[in-house]
Every structure is written in structure tokens, then in C-alpha cells.
Motif scaffolding. Structure first.
Motif, mmCIF file in Angstrom:
data_model
loop_
_atom_site.group_PDB
_atom_site.id
_atom_site.type_symbol
_atom_site.label_atom_id
_atom_site.label_comp_id
_atom_site.label_asym_id
_atom_site.label_seq_id
_atom_site.Cartn_x
_atom_site.Cartn_y
_atom_site.Cartn_z
ATOM 1 N N ALA A 146 -54.304 43.085 11.064
ATOM 2 C CA ALA A 146 -55.501 43.397 10.754
ATOM 3 C C ALA A 146 -56.598 43.983 12.186
ATOM 4 O O ALA A 146 -57.643 45.015 11.766
ATOM 5 C CB ALA A 146 -56.474 42.414 9.396
ATOM 6 N N TYR A 147 -56.245 44.114 13.180
ATOM 7 C CA TYR A 147 -57.425 44.056 13.818
ATOM 8 C C TYR A 147 -56.896 45.329 14.201
ATOM 9 O O TYR A 147 -57.896 46.077 14.417
ATOM 10 C CB TYR A 147 -57.242 42.661 15.021
ATOM 11 C CG TYR A 147 -57.553 42.825 15.734
ATOM 12 C CD1 TYR A 147 -59.396 42.425 16.409
ATOM 13 C CD2 TYR A 147 -57.366 43.923 17.249
ATOM 14 C CE1 TYR A 147 -59.753 42.734 17.947
ATOM 15 C CE2 TYR A 147 -58.108 44.716 18.449
ATOM 16 C CZ TYR A 147 -59.560 43.542 18.305
ATOM 17 O OH TYR A 147 -60.565 43.691 19.908
ATOM 18 N N ASP A 148 -55.385 45.445 14.681
ATOM 19 C CA ASP A 148 -55.318 46.721 14.400
ATOM 20 C C ASP A 148 -55.768 47.635 13.571
ATOM 21 O O ASP A 148 -55.948 48.827 14.564
ATOM 22 C CB ASP A 148 -53.284 46.338 14.982
ATOM 23 C CG ASP A 148 -53.305 45.970 15.829
ATOM 24 O OD1 ASP A 148 -53.730 45.547 16.888
ATOM 25 O OD2 ASP A 148 -52.090 45.789 16.161
ATOM 26 N N VAL A 149 -55.856 47.736 12.557
ATOM 27 C CA VAL A 149 -56.166 48.687 11.426
ATOM 28 C C VAL A 149 -57.709 49.287 11.191
ATOM 29 O O VAL A 149 -58.297 49.628 11.382
ATOM 30 C CB VAL A 149 -55.599 48.072 9.485
ATOM 31 C CG1 VAL A 149 -56.532 49.225 9.093
ATOM 32 C CG2 VAL A 149 -54.139 48.135 9.887
ATOM 33 N N ALA A 150 -58.490 47.521 12.034
ATOM 34 C CA ALA A 150 -59.808 47.646 12.170
ATOM 35 C C ALA A 150 -60.225 48.316 13.063
ATOM 36 O O ALA A 150 -60.938 49.365 12.943
ATOM 37 C CB ALA A 150 -60.184 46.064 12.146
ATOM 38 N N ALA A 151 -58.937 48.104 14.566
ATOM 39 C CA ALA A 151 -59.631 49.080 15.414
ATOM 40 C C ALA A 151 -59.521 51.038 15.074
ATOM 41 O O ALA A 151 -60.327 51.156 15.846
ATOM 42 C CB ALA A 151 -58.590 48.675 16.909
ATOM 43 N N ASN B 201 -59.444 36.946 -0.136
ATOM 44 C CA ASN B 201 -60.575 36.965 0.606
ATOM 45 C C ASN B 201 -60.190 36.821 2.955
ATOM 46 O O ASN B 201 -61.185 36.941 3.192
ATOM 47 C CB ASN B 201 -60.794 35.467 1.116
ATOM 48 C CG ASN B 201 -59.700 33.804 0.800
ATOM 49 O OD1 ASN B 201 -58.662 34.182 1.611
ATOM 50 N ND2 ASN B 201 -60.369 32.644 0.871
ATOM 51 N N ASP B 202 -58.961 37.706 2.789
ATOM 52 C CA ASP B 202 -59.360 37.425 4.446
ATOM 53 C C ASP B 202 -58.857 39.185 4.741
ATOM 54 O O ASP B 202 -58.452 39.488 4.194
ATOM 55 C CB ASP B 202 -58.410 37.025 4.978
ATOM 56 C CG ASP B 202 -56.812 36.901 4.766
ATOM 57 O OD1 ASP B 202 -56.476 38.342 4.717
ATOM 58 O OD2 ASP B 202 -55.622 35.964 4.595
ATOM 59 N N PRO B 203 -59.219 39.466 6.118
ATOM 60 C CA PRO B 203 -59.247 40.737 6.118
ATOM 61 C C PRO B 203 -58.151 41.283 6.590
ATOM 62 O O PRO B 203 -57.212 43.146 6.379
ATOM 63 C CB PRO B 203 -59.347 40.808 8.218
ATOM 64 C CG PRO B 203 -60.627 40.133 7.843
ATOM 65 C CD PRO B 203 -59.920 38.741 6.983
ATOM 66 N N TYR B 204 -56.667 40.637 6.672
ATOM 67 C CA TYR B 204 -55.482 41.335 6.408
ATOM 68 C C TYR B 204 -55.030 41.813 4.715
ATOM 69 O O TYR B 204 -54.194 42.756 4.458
ATOM 70 C CB TYR B 204 -53.701 40.054 6.393
ATOM 71 C CG TYR B 204 -53.085 40.240 6.329
ATOM 72 C CD1 TYR B 204 -52.148 40.792 7.204
ATOM 73 C CD2 TYR B 204 -51.839 40.442 5.040
ATOM 74 C CE1 TYR B 204 -51.074 41.322 7.610
ATOM 75 C CE2 TYR B 204 -50.839 40.498 5.070
ATOM 76 C CZ TYR B 204 -50.152 41.169 6.276
ATOM 77 O OH TYR B 204 -48.714 41.759 6.153
ATOM 78 N N GLY B 205 -55.534 40.892 3.587
ATOM 79 C CA GLY B 205 -55.633 41.929 2.429
ATOM 80 C C GLY B 205 -56.092 42.649 2.404
ATOM 81 O O GLY B 205 -55.948 43.539 1.615
ATOM 82 N N TYR B 206 -57.145 42.972 2.911
ATOM 83 C CA TYR B 206 -57.826 43.883 2.956
ATOM 84 C C TYR B 206 -57.353 45.369 3.616
ATOM 85 O O TYR B 206 -57.259 46.422 2.821
ATOM 86 C CB TYR B 206 -59.427 44.078 2.931
ATOM 87 C CG TYR B 206 -59.913 45.029 2.390
ATOM 88 C CD1 TYR B 206 -61.256 44.676 1.464
ATOM 89 C CD2 TYR B 206 -60.088 46.387 2.265
ATOM 90 C CE1 TYR B 206 -61.857 45.586 1.234
ATOM 91 C CE2 TYR B 206 -61.349 47.325 2.340
ATOM 92 C CZ TYR B 206 -61.823 47.062 0.999
ATOM 93 O OH TYR B 206 -62.582 47.834 1.090
ATOM 94 N N PHE B 207 -57.252 45.375 4.683
ATOM 95 C CA PHE B 207 -56.641 46.138 5.883
ATOM 96 C C PHE B 207 -55.035 46.334 5.307
ATOM 97 O O PHE B 207 -54.689 47.685 5.964
ATOM 98 C CB PHE B 207 -56.782 45.866 7.016
ATOM 99 C CG PHE B 207 -57.912 45.815 7.576
ATOM 100 C CD1 PHE B 207 -58.822 47.582 6.943
ATOM 101 C CD2 PHE B 207 -59.576 45.171 8.227
ATOM 102 C CE1 PHE B 207 -60.422 47.447 7.664
ATOM 103 C CE2 PHE B 207 -60.805 45.626 7.938
ATOM 104 C CZ PHE B 207 -61.369 46.778 7.577
#
Length: 254
Positions: A133-138, A179-185
Motif C-alpha cells: 500500500a505504501y508503494d502505491v501511495a508513493a 478499512n485500511d490502505p491495502y484495501g483501497y490501493f
């Protein structure tokens, strides 16, 4: 989510936010992109998961895809671009963010282990899931470094909202990681809680302090950002980004 209308000022702000986010995702705000006609692979990779799934994150492969297919399909080559815009070369950003060691920062971004809201953002993700998730957000926030805070909030909201409007994310309160960034990204499912944490992850990576409003409550959730002389709402699911239209009341107080 209940917010009072604050006379004409609130109505104008709400209308502006809707125009910014609903108007084909491209936000009509001043942009500060030095290489305005350069293709940005990190942005392209974060925005078009279908392309990454087919080609990976190599910058040249993404650029070639845009020139051959993406431009004709009306895809966007950099934050704030018009669909199908002409570009000339590749901007100096990195799409291969997942290859960056976890203990270092990415292009001036806050490193994963140093995120201010790490425990809240990670929720029940494994280390590997949260890293993904962090990598996609980056890829979303790397092109935003150096912009004004206002522009950063507009662009984060637009990029996150686009994943819903393009069908990459669908609403759920049942699926794992809703309900977390992994689900969204990554897995493509999210409730407003997941949207708020995806937004919060982007804000944290840029070092922007925020509050997760109504966190862990069965109520609409969003991010509240201190802008110095005012507070802004950044709420991609709620279709609003801008100054709070009413005095803020903490959900735990009357």
C-alpha cells in the motif's frame, strides 16, 4: 456525516470542491509542476493499475504505453494533465518505488517506519501488505512534493477519488481490508474508513499533520488537516476538499 451550511461561503466552497473533484478528476486549481509537459511514470503507475498489471512499473514501458495507447484512450500523463495531453519525454520521477529499501525515505517522503500514524494506518495489514500500500501511495504523492499544501490536498483527493470513479475501487464493509490502505490501493475495496486511511497515508508520507475524524466509529470518516489559520477537510468519498464549512466539533464531545 453532518456538517452545517455556513451561509454563502460554505456553499461556494462546497461547489468549488465538487467542481474540482467531479469535473473529470482533473482539478481546476493552480498547478506547480515544473515539467508540465513531461510524462510522470510514478503517477501513471499509481493511477492505472491495469497497465501496471500488464507491463510492470518500468518507466520506459509506461511511457511507451501512454504514447501508443494511453494518449488515444484519454489517460492522464501527470497530475493535473488533460486526458490524452501531448507529452515530451519522461519526468525525473521513479515508478519503481517498491524497490526502495523500507528504512530509507522515498524522494523526500517520510519513510514507512517513521509515519506518524503508523499503527492506525496499518490496522490489520501484514508488513508485506502495508508495504504494498505504501508503494502505491508513493506513486500518488511523489509528484506532489514541492507543491503548496492546498494543491497537495486537492491532488491527493483527486487521485484517490479517481480510483472509485474509474472502477478500480468499489465500496464494501464486508471484504477483507475494507478499512485500511491495502484495501483501497491494492485489493480495490474500501469503506469511508479505508478511504480516510488511504488519504491519511498520503498525508503522512508528505509530512502533513492530520486527524482521522470518527476513527473506529460506525460513522462517516474523513481527514481533517491543520492549515495554520484554518482547518480543511480532505474527503474523497464525501466529495469535499477545502476549508471546514462549519465550526469543528470533536466526535467524542458534545
Amino acid at each position: 456525516m453532518k456538517r452545517k451550511s455556513n451561509e454563502n461561503k460554505s456553499a461556494k466552497m462546497y461547489g468549488l470542491a465538487l467542481a474540482m473533484i467531479l469535473g473529470g478528476v482533473t482539478l481546476s486549481v493552480p498547478m506547480h509542476v515544473e515539467a508540465a509537459e513531461k510524462f510522470e511514470p510514478a503517477f501513471y503507475a499509481a493511477t492505472y493499475a491495469d497497465v501496471v498489471n500488464a507491463l510492470g512499473t518500468d518507466s520506459k514501458a509506461l511511457y511507451d504505453h501512454y504514447l501508443t495507447y494511453g494518449q488515444k484512450e484519454g489517460r492522464k500523463a501527470y497530475p493535473g494533465a488533460k486526458g490524452g495531453e501531448v507529452v515530451d519525454g519522461i519526468a525525473d520521477t521513479k515508478a519503481q518505488v517498491q524497490e526502495t529499501p523500507a528504512e530509507t525515505s522515498v524522494n523526500e517522503l517520510v519513510a514507512l517506519e517513521q509515519l506518524s500514524h503508523l499503527k492506525s494506518l496499518k490496522k490489520k495489514c501484514t508488513d508485506e501488505e502495508f508495504r504494498a500500500a505504501y508503494d502505491v501511495a508513493a506513486g500518488v504523492v511523489t509528484p506532489l512534493t514541492g507543491m503548496s499544501r492546498e494543491d497537495q490536498l486537492y491532488q491527493i483527493a483527486a487521485a484517490i477519488r479517481y480510483r472509485v470513479d474509474s472502477g478500480q475501487v468499489y465500496y464494501s464493509t464486508d471484504e477483507p481490508h475494507y478499512n485500511d490502505p491495502y484495501g483501497y490501493f491494492v485489493s480495490g475495496v474500501a469503506s469511508c474508513a479505508g478511504c480516510a486511511r488511504a488519504t491519511g497515508l498520503c498525508l503522512d508520507m508528505l509530512g502533513i499533520p492530520y486527524e482521522h475524524v470518527n476513527e473506529n466509529q460506525w460513522s462517516h470518516q474523513w481527514c481533517r488537516v491543520n492549515m495554520g489559520d484554518s482547518y480543511w477537510i480532505c474527503d474523497a468519498y464525501g466529495l469535499y476538499v477545502g476549508q471546514e464549512p462549519a465550526p469543528y466539533a470533536h466526535p467524542l464531545t458534545d
